[in-house]
Scaffold this motif. Structure first.
Motif, PDB file in Angstrom:
ATOM      1  N   ALA A  41       0.829  -1.209   0.000  1.00  0.00           N
ATOM      2  CA  ALA A  41       0.000   0.000   0.000  1.00  0.00           C
ATOM      3  C   ALA A  41       0.863   1.258   0.000  1.00  0.00           C
ATOM      4  O   ALA A  41       0.577   2.224  -0.717  1.00  0.00           O
ATOM      5  N   VAL A  42       1.942   1.248   0.799  1.00  0.00           N
ATOM      6  CA  VAL A  42       2.841   2.405   0.848  1.00  0.00           C
ATOM      7  C   VAL A  42       3.544   2.582  -0.498  1.00  0.00           C
ATOM      8  O   VAL A  42       3.717   3.716  -0.985  1.00  0.00           O
ATOM      9  N   ALA A  43       3.959   1.477  -1.125  1.00  0.00           N
ATOM     10  CA  ALA A  43       4.618   1.557  -2.436  1.00  0.00           C
ATOM     11  C   ALA A  43       3.677   2.147  -3.473  1.00  0.00           C
ATOM     12  O   ALA A  43       4.061   3.032  -4.255  1.00  0.00           O
TER      13      ALA A  43
ATOM     14  N   VAL B  23       1.109   4.578 -16.436  1.00  0.00           N
ATOM     15  CA  VAL B  23      -0.175   4.164 -15.864  1.00  0.00           C
ATOM     16  C   VAL B  23      -0.013   2.934 -14.974  1.00  0.00           C
ATOM     17  O   VAL B  23      -0.604   2.843 -13.894  1.00  0.00           O
ATOM     18  N   ALA B  24       0.774   1.968 -15.416  1.00  0.00           N
ATOM     19  CA  ALA B  24       0.890   0.710 -14.683  1.00  0.00           C
ATOM     20  C   ALA B  24       1.890   0.774 -13.529  1.00  0.00           C
ATOM     21  O   ALA B  24       1.929  -0.140 -12.695  1.00  0.00           O
ATOM     22  N   LEU B  25       2.684   1.844 -13.452  1.00  0.00           N
ATOM     23  CA  LEU B  25       3.791   1.893 -12.499  1.00  0.00           C
ATOM     24  C   LEU B  25       3.348   1.774 -11.038  1.00  0.00           C
ATOM     25  O   LEU B  25       3.947   0.998 -10.277  1.00  0.00           O
ATOM     26  N   PRO B  26       2.334   2.496 -10.560  1.00  0.00           N
ATOM     27  CA  PRO B  26       1.962   2.364  -9.145  1.00  0.00           C
ATOM     28  C   PRO B  26       1.536   0.945  -8.763  1.00  0.00           C
ATOM     29  O   PRO B  26       1.956   0.431  -7.724  1.00  0.00           O
TER      30      PRO B  26
ATOM     31  N   LEU C   7       4.293  10.602  -6.187  1.00  0.00           N
ATOM     32  CA  LEU C   7       5.368  11.094  -7.047  1.00  0.00           C
ATOM     33  C   LEU C   7       4.842  11.515  -8.411  1.00  0.00           C
ATOM     34  O   LEU C   7       5.324  12.481  -9.013  1.00  0.00           O
ATOM     35  N   GLN C   8       3.856  10.784  -8.916  1.00  0.00           N
ATOM     36  CA  GLN C   8       3.285  11.107 -10.222  1.00  0.00           C
ATOM     37  C   GLN C   8       2.384  12.334 -10.170  1.00  0.00           C
ATOM     38  O   GLN C   8       2.295  13.077 -11.147  1.00  0.00           O
ATOM     39  N   ARG C   9       1.718  12.553  -9.031  1.00  0.00           N
ATOM     40  CA  ARG C   9       0.726  13.624  -8.954  1.00  0.00           C
ATOM     41  C   ARG C   9       1.322  14.958  -8.518  1.00  0.00           C
ATOM     42  O   ARG C   9       0.838  16.016  -8.886  1.00  0.00           O
TER      43      ARG C   9
ATOM     44  N   VAL D 192      10.275  16.797  -1.641  1.00  0.00           N
ATOM     45  CA  VAL D 192       9.749  16.547  -0.302  1.00  0.00           C
ATOM     46  C   VAL D 192      10.269  15.220   0.242  1.00  0.00           C
ATOM     47  O   VAL D 192      10.693  15.114   1.410  1.00  0.00           O
ATOM     48  N   MET D 193      10.262  14.193  -0.605  1.00  0.00           N
ATOM     49  CA  MET D 193      10.722  12.879  -0.164  1.00  0.00           C
ATOM     50  C   MET D 193      12.224  12.896   0.143  1.00  0.00           C
ATOM     51  O   MET D 193      12.671  12.291   1.110  1.00  0.00           O
ATOM     52  N   PHE D 194      12.995  13.596  -0.689  1.00  0.00           N
ATOM     53  CA  PHE D 194      14.444  13.674  -0.448  1.00  0.00           C
ATOM     54  C   PHE D 194      14.735  14.383   0.875  1.00  0.00           C
ATOM     55  O   PHE D 194      15.529  13.915   1.685  1.00  0.00           O
TER      56      PHE D 194
END
Length: 410
Positions: free
Chosen positions: A232-234, A362-365, A241-243, A250-252
């Protein structure tokens, strides 16, 4: 390979007969999927007997595969134009698995069964995309019905069925679908399906938020399966990251901050570094098992490295899991050990061409969730009740992409 769907909803130019064929396949495909989900309760609680329950589950599998292959044969020309590499990679991968069994244990039936767990979702995806192109409204409607049926089954189990047991008999909330892990993975994929239906304009905001909150409650509290939390976290991390344009920054910064917070107490000796035994315990024996598998691979011949040790060879009695044979709890290691570099390579290639069958990104998440669960346990890839919902979520993600791209074009 270029993706062929336009950013706007497809306009069907089919004849009345072709429309009826597409509608028939859509209904048959979803009906057999619903049957597969419905009989999953037999794997959770005794309903008839072990032999009868297995027979019903296999019958549901056979019906779903029959409809899927009939549909692929009917739309073979369109699939070969849009996603030819899947139809090439799947037979080559099967040949690799069968070659391994010919060289090792000749366990053909189990190898084929396990292989079809992996390749059915990609094959189902390319068929569902073709049906979506021809009968967009019907496919969306059937996905909405599927979502309703799943939540009815989930609530039914929570109200009627006994607690589910895990990790030495520890009680968790009841489940309907096959096992605690399978149900938890399935709800993660359902949450993704809800998100994409909402973004495509086919689910209300209130209903989406309610389903999302209920999913988080089940996954992070009620069922307590850590690998599904990682999945779920992944998924959520990749979506963010996409949105968000600033999400990488922020993540860095957040990651750097966490490292700093961890380093300062370590520098002054204020925190305790876990011992090896503690790490093994925290990971439920995974670290110890992975080291044993590395040792097995290190002592393997070149032929074993290429083709593996055969189906079932990954199951061993380990230093920690001494009471019964267990697998690696990492399906990538499991595939490498059983099917070798060639088998694992073909599975990774199938995942890659599966992603390429959809619009870019599209399929990445969803594949990130699948990969995360696969890397830390027997993940979504080998849980049919969960993995069979991946094609629905991916087609819904395609619908959301079309809507967003169409609005951007205007």
């Amino acid at each position: 390979m270029a993706f062929a769907l336009s950013a706007t909803a497809p306009v069907s130019l089919a004849t009345p007969f072709e429309k009826r064929v597409a509608q028939g396949f859509a209904w048959a495909l979803f009906a057999t999927l619903w049957l597969k989900l419905a009989v999953a309760v037999m794997l959770t609680q005794p309903v008839i007997d072990a032999e009868g329950e297995s027979m019903y589950n296999r019958l549901a599998d056979a019906m779903l595969l029959g409809v899927m292959f009939a549909g692929i044969g009917t739309y073979a020309d369109a699939i070969l134009q849009r996603a030819p590499l899947i139809l090439v990679a799947v037979p080559i991968g099967l040949a690799s698995f069968l070659t391994t069994e010919a060289l090792t244990g000749l366990n053909f039936s189990t190898a084929v069964f396990e292989y079809f767990k992996i390749v059915t979702p990609p094959l189902l995806s390319v068929l569902l995309l073709r049906l979506y192109e021809r009968e967009t409204a019907l496919v969306i409607r059937l996905m909405q019905i599927t979502l309703v049926l799943i939540w009815v089954m989930v609530v039914f189990a929570l109200v009627v069925m006994p607690p589910s047991l895990n990790r030495g008999g520890e009680p968790f909330w009841p489940v309907y679908f096959a096992s605690l892990h399978t149900s938890s993975y399935l709800v993660v994929v359902c949450a993704a399906l809800s998100l994409y239906l909402f973004e495509a304009g086919h689910l209300s905001r209130r209903l989406f938020i309610a389903q999302l909150l209920f999913s988080l409650l089940l996954v992070f509290y009620g069922w307590g399966v850590r690998t599904s939390m990682v999945a779920a976290v992944a998924f959520g991390g990749v979506v963010m990251l996409q949105r968000m344009r600033m999400a990488p920054v922020v993540m860095f910064v957040g990651f750097a901050g966490l490292l700093t917070l961890a380093f300062v107490p370590l520098l002054f000796g204020l925190i305790h570094l876990p011992s090896w035994d503690e790490l093994v315990e925290v990971t439920s024996g995974r670290f110890s098992m992975w080291l044993q598998k590395i040792d097995i691979l290190a002592n393997s011949t070149l032929l074993e490295w290429m083709f593996g040790h055969g189906e079932g060879s990954d199951w061993i009695v380990s230093e920690v899991w001494w009471w019964s044979a267990k697998d690696s709890h990492n399906d990538f290691i499991r595939l490498l050990n059983q099917q070798g570099v060639l088998g694992l390579g073909m599975v990774l290639a199938i995942l890659a061409v599966w992603a390429a069958a959809f619009p870019p990104g599209v399929a990445l998440p969803l594949l990130a969730a699948l990969g995360a669960s696969t890397a830390f346990s027997n993940g979504i890839m080998f849980r049919p009740q969960a993995s069979l919902l991946m094609p629905l979520a991916l087609v819904a993600a395609t619908a959301a992409w079309q809507r967003i791209s169409g609005e951007g074009a205007r």
